[in-house]
Design an enzyme around this catalytic site. Structure first.
Site, PDB file in Angstrom:
ATOM      1  N   PHE A  16     -12.694  30.133  -7.754  1.00  0.00           N
ATOM      2  CA  PHE A  16     -12.266  30.630  -6.444  1.00  0.00           C
ATOM      3  C   PHE A  16     -13.181  30.017  -5.373  1.00  0.00           C
ATOM      4  CE2 PHE A  16     -11.797  33.703  -2.995  1.00  0.00           C
ATOM      5  CZ  PHE A  16     -10.423  33.902  -2.994  1.00  0.00           C
TER       6      PHE A  16
ATOM      7  N   ASP B 167     -17.549  37.286 -11.881  1.00  0.00           N
ATOM      8  CA  ASP B 167     -16.737  37.720 -10.749  1.00  0.00           C
ATOM      9  C   ASP B 167     -15.467  38.355 -11.322  1.00  0.00           C
ATOM     10  OD1 ASP B 167     -15.027  38.014  -8.582  1.00  0.00           O
ATOM     11  OD2 ASP B 167     -15.773  36.220  -7.561  1.00  0.00           O
TER      12      ASP B 167
ATOM     13  N   TYR C 188      -9.858  45.259  -2.968  1.00  0.00           N
ATOM     14  CA  TYR C 188      -8.571  45.324  -2.249  1.00  0.00           C
ATOM     15  C   TYR C 188      -7.436  44.680  -3.028  1.00  0.00           C
ATOM     16  CZ  TYR C 188     -10.355  40.741  -0.647  1.00  0.00           C
ATOM     17  OH  TYR C 188     -10.896  39.479  -0.585  1.00  0.00           O
ATOM     18  N   LYS C 189      -7.722  44.242  -4.256  1.00  0.00           N
ATOM     19  CA  LYS C 189      -6.652  43.653  -5.082  1.00  0.00           C
ATOM     20  C   LYS C 189      -6.072  44.752  -5.979  1.00  0.00           C
ATOM     21  CE  LYS C 189      -8.556  39.104  -4.389  1.00  0.00           C
ATOM     22  NZ  LYS C 189      -9.562  38.129  -4.767  1.00  0.00           N
TER      23      LYS C 189
ATOM     24  N   ARG D  41       2.682  32.149  -7.419  1.00  0.00           N
ATOM     25  CA  ARG D  41       1.904  33.164  -8.127  1.00  0.00           C
ATOM     26  C   ARG D  41       2.544  34.533  -7.925  1.00  0.00           C
ATOM     27  NH1 ARG D  41      -4.320  34.505  -6.526  1.00  0.00           N
ATOM     28  NH2 ARG D  41      -3.243  35.235  -4.657  1.00  0.00           N
TER      29      ARG D  41
HETATM   30  C1  LIG Z   1     -10.439  37.674  -3.884  1.00  0.00           C
HETATM   31  C2  LIG Z   1     -11.635  37.026  -4.437  1.00  0.00           C
HETATM   32  C3  LIG Z   1     -12.835  37.018  -3.723  1.00  0.00           C
HETATM   33  C4  LIG Z   1     -12.873  37.599  -2.336  1.00  0.00           C
HETATM   34  O1  LIG Z   1     -14.061  37.503  -1.689  1.00  0.00           O
HETATM   35  P1  LIG Z   1     -14.258  38.203  -0.265  1.00  0.00           P
HETATM   36  O2  LIG Z   1     -15.653  37.997   0.054  1.00  0.00           O
HETATM   37  O3  LIG Z   1     -13.863  39.643  -0.419  1.00  0.00           O
HETATM   38  O4  LIG Z   1     -13.318  37.553   0.713  1.00  0.00           O
HETATM   39  C5  LIG Z   1     -13.939  36.431  -4.302  1.00  0.00           C
HETATM   40  N1  LIG Z   1     -13.876  35.882  -5.534  1.00  0.00           N
HETATM   41  C6  LIG Z   1     -12.720  35.882  -6.248  1.00  0.00           C
HETATM   42  C7  LIG Z   1     -12.688  35.277  -7.610  1.00  0.00           C
HETATM   43  C8  LIG Z   1     -11.568  36.430  -5.710  1.00  0.00           C
HETATM   44  O5  LIG Z   1     -10.435  36.425  -6.407  1.00  0.00           O
END
Ligand SMILES: *Cc1c(COP(=O)(O)O)cnc(C)c1O
Length: 405
Positions: free
Chosen positions: A124, A194, A219-220, A364
Site C-alpha cells: 500500500f 499492517d 474505517y474499512k 475491486r
Molecule cells: C487503508 C490503508 C491505510 C490507510 O492509512 P491512513 O493513514 O489511514 O490513510 C494504510 N495502509 C494500508 C495497507 C491500507 O489498506
C-alpha cells in the site's frame, strides 16, 4: 453459476443475516466497497449526536474526565480481541500512516547495528512512503523494497524491521502471520504488520504468531467512519523498550504536570502523541459494539460463500481473477483485471453497484458479510456480467476520472 434460488437458500441459512439491520444502507445500492469505507452502523448517528450535544455542548471541558481522556485505551481494548492481543497492548489515535512512522522509527532505533527496513514492492503506497520518510530521519537507515518472492532472501543481519501488509489491498493475497513473523524474528528483526485490509475481515492472532508490532485502519471493515482513528499494537515485551519518536504531551508520564522535559508514560500510553480525536472516536466506539456479537468463523465462512458467487460471475464474464482461490490465502475482497477497469467500475456504479478501481487495471469488490447477502452479491455479479457482455462501459461518460477512484 450460482442461481438466484441458490443464493436465497444460502441467505435463509445465514447465521449472520441479522446484522444487516444494524447498518443504514441506501435503497437501491449494492455496496461492495466496505473494504475501503465501511458502511454506516445505525448506532453511529445517535452516538455522534450525544458526543456533540451532551458531552461537548453540555458537559463541556468536564467531559475529559468523564470518558474522553481514556478513549484511546478503551477503544484499543475493544479492538484487541479482533487481532488476538491483550487489552493493554492496543491503543487508538492518529492515522495508520502516523502509527507506521512511529513504529518504524522506533524499530530502527532499537538496535544501531540494524539499519534496514524491508518491505514488499507494490505494498500500500502510504506504507512505502512513510518507510521512506522514516529512513530519512535515522542516520544510516535505508529501505529495501523487493518483490514478494524475494522477501525471505532480503532478510539479513542488517534488517531492523520487516513491514508487511497482511492482506494486499489490490489482490487480497494474504501472508501467513505466524510463518512471516517467525522468518523476520529468525533474522533478528522485528515484525511490523499492517492489518488495514484484514481486521474485521479474517481471523488474526498476534499472540499466537508472536508478532512484535502492528497497525491497522478502523474505517474499512470495522466501519468506524471516514478518517476514524487507527490502532497501534505493541507486544507487551516491547512497550517500554521502544521509544515513540513523536514525543508529544499525551504520551508523557504526567501530561498535566506541564513539565519542560519529556518523560514517557509506561505501557501503550507513551505511543500517544496529541489530543485524541474525540468525535471520530465516538463514531468508532459505536461501530465497534457490533463486533461483540460477531462469530469470526461464521464471518469467514460467509466471506467464502460470497466470494464463490462473484468468482463464478467473473468467470462467466471472462474476467481474470487476481485473488487467490484458497480462502485461507486471501482477505475478504475479490479483484478482477480488465484493460478498462476504471470504465467498468464507473459503469457498475451507474447501475448502483459500488466497487472501486485500483490502478492500473483492477476492478475491486469488497465482500462484507455483516451487511451483504448472497442475493446482493448475486445481483452484483449479474450486473458485472451485463456490463462486460453489452460493453456498456464503453459509454464515454465513464472515462472521466475523479480525484478518488
Ligand atoms: C487503508 C490503508 C491505510 C490507510 O492509512 P491512513 O493513514 O489511514 O490513510 C494504510 N495502509 C494500508 C495497507 C491500507 O489498506
Amino acid at each position: 453459476m450460482t442461481t438466484l434460488d441458490h443464493a436465497r437458500a444460502l441467505d435463509r441459512a445465514d447465521p449472520l443475516a441479522g446484522f444487516r439491520d444494524r447498518f443504514a444502507l441506501p435503497e437501491g445500492i449494492l455496496y461492495l466497497d466496505g473494504n475501503s469505507l465501511g458502511a454506516l452502523p445505525r448506532a453511529v448517528a445517535p452516538a455522534l449526536a450525544d458526543a456533540a450535544q451532551r458531552q461537548w455542548g453540555e458537559r463541556l471541558i468536564r467531559s475529559w474526565n468523564e470518558g474522553w481522556i481514556d478513549a484511546p485505551q478503551r477503544l484499543g481494548a475493544r479492538i484487541a480481541p479482533l487481532i488476538g492481543a491483550a487489552p493493554h497492548e492496543v491503543i487508538v489515535g492518529d492515522t495508520t500512516s502516523a502509527h507506521l512512522f512511529k513504529a518504524l522509527v522506533a524499530a530502527l532505533r532499537r538496535d544501531p547495528a540494524r539499519r534496514t527496513i524491508v518491505s514488499e514492492a507494490g505494498n500500500f503506497p502510504t506504507d512505502l512512503h512513510v518507510a521512506e520518510g522514516a529512513v530519512g530521519c535515522v542516520p544510516g537507515a535505508r529501505l529495501k523494497v523487493v518483490a514478494r518472492d524475494e522477501l525471505a532472501g532480503a532478510l539479513d543481519a542488517d534488517t531492523a524491521v520487516l513491514l508487511l501488509t497482511h492482506v494486499h489491498y489490490k489482490t487480497a493475497e494474504r501472508f501467513d502471520l505466524a510463518e512471516w513473523t517467525a522468518r523476520a524474528q529468525a533474522a533478528g528483526a522485528l515484525m511490523l504488520w499492517d492489518f488495514s485490509h484484514s481486521v474485521g475481515a479474517v481471523p488474526i492472532d498476534v499472540t499466537a504468531a508472536g508478532a512484535d508490532l502492528a497497525v491497522g485502519c478502523t474505517y474499512k471493515y470495522l466501519n468506524g467512519g471516514p478518517g476514524a482513528p487507527a490502532f497501534l499494537y505493541v507486544a507487551e515485551r516491547w512497550q517500554d523498550a521502544l521509544a515513540n519518536p513523536v514525543s508529544g504531551w499525551m504520551g508523557h508520564a504526567e501530561p498535566f504536570a506541564f513539565q519542560d522535559g519529556y518523560r514517557p508514560a509506561a505501557g501503550m500510553k507513551r505511543w500517544l502523541v496529541g489530543t485524541p480525536p474525540i468525535l471520530g472516536m465516538a463514531s468508532l466506539e459505536a461501530a465497534l459494539a457490533i463486533w461483540d456479537a460477531v462469530d469470526m468463523a461464521a464471518l469467514t465462512a460467509k466471506s467464502a460463500s460470497l466470494f464463490a458467487i462473484l468468482a463464478a460471475a467473473g468467470d462467466a464474464a471472462g474476467l481474470p481473477c487476481v485473488t487467490p482461490v484458497d480462502p485461507t490465502q486471501r482477505g475478504s475482497h475479490i479483484s478482477f483485471r480488465h484493460p478498462c477497469a476504471y470504465e467498468v467500475t464507473q459503469a457498475l456504479i451507474a447501475r448502483g453497484v459500488i466497487g472501486d478501481f485500483r490502478a492500473p487495471d483492477v476492478i475491486r469488490l469488497g465482500l462484507t458479510p455483516l451487511y451483504l447477502s448472497h442475493e446482493d452479491v448475486w445481483r452484483a455479479g449479474e450486473q458485472l456480467r451485463e456490463v462486460i457482455a453489452t460493453e456498456a462501459w464503453r459509454d464515454p461518460a465513464f472515462a472521466t476520472r475523479n480525484a478518488v477512484t
